[in-house]
Design a protein around this motif. Sequence first.
Motif, PDB file in Angstrom:
ATOM      1  N   ARG A   1     -49.199  -6.174 -15.150  1.00  0.00           N
ATOM      2  CA  ARG A   1     -49.873  -6.720 -16.326  1.00  0.00           C
ATOM      3  C   ARG A   1     -49.599  -8.211 -16.507  1.00  0.00           C
TER       4      ARG A   1
ATOM      5  N   GLN B   1     -52.504 -10.932 -16.788  1.00  0.00           N
ATOM      6  CA  GLN B   1     -52.671 -11.755 -17.987  1.00  0.00           C
ATOM      7  C   GLN B   1     -52.673 -13.238 -17.648  1.00  0.00           C
TER       8      GLN B   1
ATOM      9  N   MET C   1     -55.889 -15.589 -18.291  1.00  0.00           N
ATOM     10  CA  MET C   1     -55.794 -16.784 -19.131  1.00  0.00           C
ATOM     11  C   MET C   1     -56.231 -18.029 -18.370  1.00  0.00           C
TER      12      MET C   1
ATOM     13  N   ALA D   1     -55.522 -14.382 -27.237  1.00  0.00           N
ATOM     14  CA  ALA D   1     -54.981 -13.769 -26.023  1.00  0.00           C
ATOM     15  C   ALA D   1     -53.607 -14.327 -25.683  1.00  0.00           C
TER      16      ALA D   1
ATOM     17  N   MET E   1     -49.890 -12.162 -25.023  1.00  0.00           N
ATOM     18  CA  MET E   1     -49.349 -12.064 -23.669  1.00  0.00           C
ATOM     19  C   MET E   1     -47.876 -11.683 -23.699  1.00  0.00           C
ATOM     20  N   GLU E   2     -47.419 -11.103 -22.593  1.00  0.00           N
ATOM     21  CA  GLU E   2     -46.034 -10.626 -22.522  1.00  0.00           C
ATOM     22  C   GLU E   2     -45.041 -11.780 -22.558  1.00  0.00           C
TER      23      GLU E   2
ATOM     24  N   LYS F   1     -49.432  -6.809 -30.145  1.00  0.00           N
ATOM     25  CA  LYS F   1     -49.744  -7.662 -29.001  1.00  0.00           C
ATOM     26  C   LYS F   1     -50.917  -7.092 -28.216  1.00  0.00           C
ATOM     27  N   ARG F   2     -51.006  -5.770 -28.087  1.00  0.00           N
ATOM     28  CA  ARG F   2     -52.158  -5.179 -27.399  1.00  0.00           C
ATOM     29  C   ARG F   2     -53.440  -5.442 -28.170  1.00  0.00           C
TER      30      ARG F   2
ATOM     31  N   LEU G   1     -54.529  -8.991 -27.566  1.00  0.00           N
ATOM     32  CA  LEU G   1     -55.137  -9.146 -26.250  1.00  0.00           C
ATOM     33  C   LEU G   1     -56.570  -8.608 -26.229  1.00  0.00           C
TER      34      LEU G   1
ATOM     35  N   LEU H   1     -58.080  -9.911 -19.318  1.00  0.00           N
ATOM     36  CA  LEU H   1     -57.114  -9.857 -20.418  1.00  0.00           C
ATOM     37  C   LEU H   1     -57.229  -8.548 -21.195  1.00  0.00           C
TER      38      LEU H   1
ATOM     39  N   SER I   1     -55.651  -5.737 -19.214  1.00  0.00           N
ATOM     40  CA  SER I   1     -54.191  -5.805 -19.171  1.00  0.00           C
ATOM     41  C   SER I   1     -53.549  -5.354 -20.471  1.00  0.00           C
ATOM     42  N   ALA I   2     -54.357  -5.084 -21.508  1.00  0.00           N
ATOM     43  CA  ALA I   2     -53.803  -4.629 -22.782  1.00  0.00           C
ATOM     44  C   ALA I   2     -53.580  -3.125 -22.814  1.00  0.00           C
TER      45      ALA I   2
END
Length: 220
Positions: free
Chosen positions: A6, A10, A14, A98, A102-103, A115-116, A119, A183, A186-187
Amino acid sequence: MAGGWRAPAQAGGMLLALLGWVSSCVTTFVPLWKSLNLDLNELEVWSMGLWQVCIAQEEGVVECRPHGSFLALPPDLRVSRLLMCLSNGLGLLGCGLAAAGMEGWTPCQDRPGLKRRLLLAGGAVLGAAAVATLAPVSWVAYNTVLDFWDDTVPDIVPRWEFGEATFLGWFAGAFLAAGGLLLACSARPAAPPTPPAPTCRQPPSARGHHPHPKNADLVI
């Protein structure tokens, strides 16, 4: 290693989103949506954008004049102005949302659900920005093709052709769409770890239990 893909996804999403947003901003303001070469004067090249018309001469002199009135513009250019400005704002908003989800972003690390959602929201906004970029560019390109092959216009009349900004706008929309999709994908929440399989144990009744023989003598 579950969910280790992920962070690279991400970062790639981005990067594509930022590249698409910058390309969309450049497409909005450069006067290169249409180009025109005059047969009577080949030393001059005309170019038109959403805001102005420019004339480039062989000596390297470029003279630009803004459009006289917004209402006097053709419908496709009027709508393109609004949609491209909307695309620039949506692209900036989508990148901001986004980035917060991000992580690698330290705030809200203890709230993975938020956070999800950030995203997903950023990916959706970037998708809307892609549509707002591709629609006006494709509309102007379609009208340019119609005018170029219009049989009612005499052949001696110069025809507008595609400018560099048309192709840059298509690439910008594709980058915004790809970045937003990457993006948003990746969520997805990480799959829970699979519990280990239970080990086979012998039943307690079978351990340490010695039944009496069937033919045991009875003690009187």
